[in-house]
Design a protein around this motif. Structure first.
Motif, short mmCIF file in Angstrom:
data_model
loop_
_atom_site.label_atom_id
_atom_site.label_comp_id
_atom_site.label_asym_id
_atom_site.label_seq_id
_atom_site.Cartn_x
_atom_site.Cartn_y
_atom_site.Cartn_z
N LEU A 254 0.83 -1.21 0.00
CA LEU A 254 0.00 0.00 0.00
C LEU A 254 0.86 1.26 0.00
CD1 LEU A 254 -2.96 0.98 0.12
CD2 LEU A 254 -2.71 1.06 2.61
N VAL A 255 2.02 1.20 0.66
CA VAL A 255 2.94 2.35 0.68
C VAL A 255 3.28 2.78 -0.75
CG1 VAL A 255 5.25 3.14 1.29
CG2 VAL A 255 3.93 1.82 2.93
N SER A 256 3.68 1.82 -1.57
CA SER A 256 4.05 2.15 -2.95
C SER A 256 2.84 2.56 -3.77
CB SER A 256 4.77 0.96 -3.60
OG SER A 256 3.96 -0.19 -3.60
N GLU A 257 1.68 1.94 -3.51
CA GLU A 257 0.47 2.29 -4.25
C GLU A 257 0.02 3.72 -3.93
OE1 GLU A 257 -1.25 -2.30 -4.31
OE2 GLU A 257 -2.01 -0.84 -2.88
N LEU A 258 0.24 4.16 -2.70
CA LEU A 258 -0.11 5.52 -2.29
C LEU A 258 1.03 6.50 -2.54
CD1 LEU A 258 -1.90 4.76 1.11
CD2 LEU A 258 -2.99 5.47 -1.03
N GLU A 259 2.13 5.98 -3.11
CA GLU A 259 3.31 6.79 -3.42
C GLU A 259 3.86 7.50 -2.17
OE1 GLU A 259 2.10 9.34 -6.62
OE2 GLU A 259 2.17 7.73 -8.10
N GLY A 260 3.79 6.79 -1.04
CA GLY A 260 4.37 7.31 0.20
C GLY A 260 3.64 8.47 0.82
N GLU A 261 2.42 8.74 0.40
CA GLU A 261 1.68 9.90 0.91
C GLU A 261 1.10 9.62 2.30
OE1 GLU A 261 -2.26 12.58 -0.28
OE2 GLU A 261 -1.41 11.12 -1.69
N GLU A 262 1.21 10.59 3.19
CA GLU A 262 0.63 10.47 4.53
C GLU A 262 -0.89 10.42 4.39
OE1 GLU A 262 0.06 13.61 7.89
OE2 GLU A 262 2.11 12.83 8.07
N THR A 263 -1.49 9.29 4.74
CA THR A 263 -2.91 9.04 4.49
C THR A 263 -3.71 8.84 5.77
OG1 THR A 263 -2.27 7.98 2.40
CG2 THR A 263 -4.51 7.59 3.16
N PHE A 264 -3.04 8.41 6.84
CA PHE A 264 -3.71 8.09 8.10
C PHE A 264 -3.21 9.01 9.22
CE2 PHE A 264 -3.49 4.37 5.42
CZ PHE A 264 -4.78 3.87 5.46
N GLN A 265 -4.04 9.16 10.24
CA GLN A 265 -3.60 9.94 11.40
C GLN A 265 -2.75 9.09 12.35
OE1 GLN A 265 -6.73 10.44 10.03
NE2 GLN A 265 -5.95 12.41 9.30
N ARG A 266 -3.08 7.80 12.43
CA ARG A 266 -2.39 6.94 13.40
C ARG A 266 -2.08 5.58 12.77
NH1 ARG A 266 -3.74 10.01 17.90
NH2 ARG A 266 -5.53 11.34 17.40
N LEU A 267 -0.93 5.05 13.13
CA LEU A 267 -0.51 3.71 12.72
C LEU A 267 -0.27 2.88 13.97
CD1 LEU A 267 0.68 1.54 10.72
CD2 LEU A 267 2.91 2.63 11.12
N VAL A 268 -0.85 1.68 13.99
CA VAL A 268 -0.66 0.74 15.10
C VAL A 268 -0.06 -0.54 14.55
CG1 VAL A 268 -1.78 -0.61 16.92
CG2 VAL A 268 -2.59 1.71 16.40
N VAL A 269 1.06 -0.96 15.11
CA VAL A 269 1.73 -2.20 14.69
C VAL A 269 1.57 -3.22 15.80
CG1 VAL A 269 3.88 -3.25 13.87
CG2 VAL A 269 3.41 -0.83 13.39
N ASP A 270 0.71 -4.20 15.60
CA ASP A 270 0.52 -5.26 16.59
C ASP A 270 1.58 -6.34 16.39
OD1 ASP A 270 -0.68 -6.58 18.71
OD2 ASP A 270 -2.11 -7.64 17.43
N GLU A 271 1.93 -7.03 17.47
CA GLU A 271 2.98 -8.06 17.42
C GLU A 271 4.24 -7.48 16.78
OE1 GLU A 271 2.64 -10.88 18.83
OE2 GLU A 271 0.50 -11.30 18.95
N ALA A 272 4.61 -6.27 17.20
CA ALA A 272 5.73 -5.56 16.56
C ALA A 272 7.06 -6.30 16.72
CB ALA A 272 5.85 -4.15 17.14
N GLY A 273 7.17 -7.16 17.72
CA GLY A 273 8.40 -7.92 17.90
C GLY A 273 8.66 -8.89 16.76
N MET A 274 7.62 -9.19 15.97
CA MET A 274 7.76 -10.08 14.82
C MET A 274 7.90 -9.30 13.51
SD MET A 274 4.86 -12.89 15.85
CE MET A 274 5.10 -13.81 14.33
N VAL A 275 7.98 -7.98 13.60
CA VAL A 275 8.08 -7.13 12.41
C VAL A 275 9.47 -6.50 12.39
CG1 VAL A 275 7.09 -5.17 11.18
CG2 VAL A 275 5.62 -6.65 12.56
N THR A 276 10.13 -6.52 11.25
CA THR A 276 11.48 -5.95 11.18
C THR A 276 11.43 -4.44 11.37
OG1 THR A 276 11.40 -5.58 8.78
CG2 THR A 276 12.17 -7.74 9.53
#
Length: 290
Positions: A254-276
């Motif tokens: 989605l990042v590339s599809e939106l061309e990196g545009e700020e689209t949301f007010q908040r981002l939540v990363v669940d299980e972040a320990g499993m995300v690089t």
């Protein structure tokens, strides 16, 4: 060294052959067919990372800042005396980045679901992107937030479509939740063609069809699917649901599809320990707060 772009469309486990479709069509350098050794760029996930990074060409400083925060090099500021009086879950949204930490089984996902539900009620006109490393984790987060919103809905918003669960692989059980909208599956000539080709491929496999024919059919299916307008991108652009839940892989695309545009007010990363850290940093500039 010969390099060409394409996709692996079929693996014949009996013969060990790999069938690949070239993006070059008939212009493929025929010498690649006689190579004794092939090297493949692994995984769609790596491709999604590269595409997401390329989308921030005009926002390099934001990406650098996000990576520094993901690596723990930029620490949060000391809360003001007024903020210090807030409970921790409310204090998180007072800073650009926040985190919830705890050993397994201590209720982190429950706390994250509560955090999201609180934010949706407090800021009903804002949008939240929540991501998780797997479909199962994403579905679990959806079910927990849905239960909270059913008890206490978002003010001035209909309960339906409070949550959009994007991407493929969502659990069938989510269809029963009154708050959740899944990727639309509207009937169309193209979708009917895709379904017909899928049935034909399944039948050919059950008959033990020849590997070249299976490869051809899968390549045709890939091409047809690529012509379908992606519902997740459409939802991100239109913004009918205040909460969008995706896997990390789908969110990177989605990042590339939106061309990196700020689209949301908040981002939540669940299980972040499993995300690089790289994936977290690449997702962060899509929102104002993480």
């Amino acid at each position: 060294e010969l390099v060409f772009a394409g996709n692996i469309v079929h693996l014949d486990f009996e013969s060990g052959r790999v069938f690949a479709a070239s993006d070059s069509g008939e212009d493929l350098d025929r010498r690649v067919l006689s190579c004794e050794r092939w090297c493949y760029r692994p995984y769609d996930f790596a491709e999604a990372l590269c595409a997401a990074a390329a989308a921030y060409e005009d926002r390099a400083s934001d990406l650098t800042n996000a990576l520094a925060r993901a690596k723990g090099e930029l620490l949060p500021s000391t809360p003001s005396p007024r903020d210090a009086e807030l409970i921790p879950v409310d204090r998180l949204w007072r800073q650009p980045w926040g985190s919830i930490w705890g050993p397994p089984g201590t209720g982190k996902t429950t706390a994250v679901a509560d955090l999201i539900a609180r934010a949706l009620r407090a800021w009903p006109n804002e949008r939240i992107l929540a991501v998780a490393p797997t479909n199962r984790a994403a579905d679990e987060l959806v079910m927990r937030v849905s239960a909270l919103l059913e008890r206490d809905p978002i003010p001035l918003r209909p309960l339906a479509r409070s949550i959009f669960r994007g991407g493929t692989g969502a659990s069938e059980s989510l269809h029963k939740l009154p708050t959740v909208a899944l990727e639309e599956n509207k009937t169309s000539k193209l979708l009917n063609t895709i379904q017909q080709r899928e049935r034909e491929l399944t039948l050919e496999r059950s008959r033990g069809g020849p590997a070249p024919e299976l490869a051809r059919m899968q390549a045709e299916l890939r091409s047809l699917r690529g012509r379908v307008k992606d519902p997740t991108l459409k939802e991100a652009e239109k913004g009918e649901s205040p909460l969008m839940v995706l896997t990390v892989h789908r969110a990177l695309r989605l990042v590339s599809e939106l061309e990196g545009e700020e689209t949301f007010q908040r981002l939540v990363v669940d299980e972040a320990g499993m995300v690089t850290r790289a994936a977290t940093a690449l997702l962060a500039p899509l929102a104002r707060q993480v």
